[in-house]
Design an enzyme around this catalytic site. Structure first.
Site, PDB file in Angstrom:
ATOM      1  N   PRO A  10       0.790  -1.228   0.000  1.00  0.00           N
ATOM      2  CA  PRO A  10       0.000   0.000   0.000  1.00  0.00           C
ATOM      3  C   PRO A  10       0.826   1.284   0.000  1.00  0.00           C
ATOM      4  CG  PRO A  10      -0.085  -1.079   2.138  1.00  0.00           C
ATOM      5  CD  PRO A  10       0.549  -2.040   1.190  1.00  0.00           C
ATOM      6  N   ARG A  18       5.056  11.081  -2.329  1.00  0.00           N
ATOM      7  CA  ARG A  18       4.715  10.705  -0.959  1.00  0.00           C
ATOM      8  C   ARG A  18       5.904  10.972  -0.031  1.00  0.00           C
ATOM      9  NH1 ARG A  18       4.693   4.524   1.335  1.00  0.00           N
ATOM     10  NH2 ARG A  18       3.922   5.044   3.404  1.00  0.00           N
ATOM     11  N   HIS A 100      12.666  -2.546   2.461  1.00  0.00           N
ATOM     12  CA  HIS A 100      12.098  -1.216   2.701  1.00  0.00           C
ATOM     13  C   HIS A 100      13.047  -0.156   2.182  1.00  0.00           C
ATOM     14  CE1 HIS A 100       9.127  -3.061   5.296  1.00  0.00           C
ATOM     15  NE2 HIS A 100      10.119  -3.758   5.809  1.00  0.00           N
ATOM     16  N   ARG A 107      13.012   4.616  12.759  1.00  0.00           N
ATOM     17  CA  ARG A 107      11.770   5.389  12.723  1.00  0.00           C
ATOM     18  C   ARG A 107      10.890   5.035  13.928  1.00  0.00           C
ATOM     19  NH1 ARG A 107       9.231   4.912   6.953  1.00  0.00           N
ATOM     20  NH2 ARG A 107       8.012   6.664   7.780  1.00  0.00           N
TER      21      ARG A 107
HETATM   22  C1  DQA Z   1       8.186   1.181   3.884  1.00  0.00           C
HETATM   23  C2  DQA Z   1       8.264   1.354   5.404  1.00  0.00           C
HETATM   24  C3  DQA Z   1       6.902   1.104   6.044  1.00  0.00           C
HETATM   25  O1  DQA Z   1       6.994   1.294   7.451  1.00  0.00           O
HETATM   26  C4  DQA Z   1       5.883   2.091   5.492  1.00  0.00           C
HETATM   27  O2  DQA Z   1       4.605   1.831   6.039  1.00  0.00           O
HETATM   28  C5  DQA Z   1       5.844   2.088   4.015  1.00  0.00           C
HETATM   29  C6  DQA Z   1       7.102   2.070   3.275  1.00  0.00           C
HETATM   30  C7  DQA Z   1       9.520   1.542   3.198  1.00  0.00           C
HETATM   31  O3  DQA Z   1       9.717   1.130   2.051  1.00  0.00           O
HETATM   32  O4  DQA Z   1      10.357   2.237   3.788  1.00  0.00           O
HETATM   33  O5  DQA Z   1       4.783   2.173   3.408  1.00  0.00           O
HETATM   34  O6  DQA Z   1       7.902  -0.174   3.597  1.00  0.00           O
END
Ligand code: DQA
Length: 148
Positions: A10, A18, A100, A107
């Site tokens: 998502p 974003r 990620h 974070r």
């Molecule tokens: C993410 C990290 C997640 O915590 C966040 O909800 C995302 C992006 C990243 O690629 O850093 O949607 O997966």
């Protein structure tokens, strides 16, 4: 030659606009092109998908079985909440690398927990869009080593 699934969860369709201070200005289309070239240069292919829906991601993981040698999975926020995605990875038995863009451990605390990590062969985070090619390289090395 092997095929790999790069699967995105998502809000990743909004990359580029974003929270650029967190996720950078690279779009998901840019990442797809980089992944495609990276795989092609190494004699492999990719299928690149994104969905905002948990069930669609579960379906994509199921459908990878017998089709893809591995999954590079950025499940976005579902990483931190979804037992269903963890179970899908365990059930499909397709080697999966959790990835990620951001360093989730630097974070908010709720991002420190990953259900997926329990099912993944490894986790890569914090390298921006390079996390994708690092995940693909890890999957290629894993496949070559004959783990699957
Ligand atoms: C993410 C990290 C997640 O915590 C966040 O909800 C995302 C992006 C990243 O690629 O850093 O949607 O997966």
């Amino acid at each position: 030659m092997a095929s790999f699934l790069v699967l995105n969860g998502p809000n990743l369709n909004l990359l580029g606009t974003r929270q650029p201070e967190v996720y950078g200005s690279t779009t998901l289309d840019d990442i797809e092109q980089v992944c495609r070239t990276f795989a092609h240069d190494r004699g492999h292919s990719i299928v690149f998908q994104q969905s905002n829906h948990e069930g669609a991601l579960v379906d994509a993981i199921h459908d990878a079985r017998g089709v893809h040698a591995g999954i590079a999975l950025n499940a976005g926020a579902y990483t931190h909440t979804s037992v269903a995605l963890m179970d899908a990875v365990l059930s499909s038995m397709v080697p999966t690398v959790e990835l990620h863009l951001s360093n989730v451990h630097a974070r908010e605390e709720f991002r420190h927990r990953s259900y997926l990590a329990k099912a993944a062969i490894g986790v890569i985070c914090g390298f921006g869009s390079a996390s994708y090619t690092l995940a693909l390289q890890a999957l290629m090395d894993h496949t070559k080593a004959g783990h699957d």
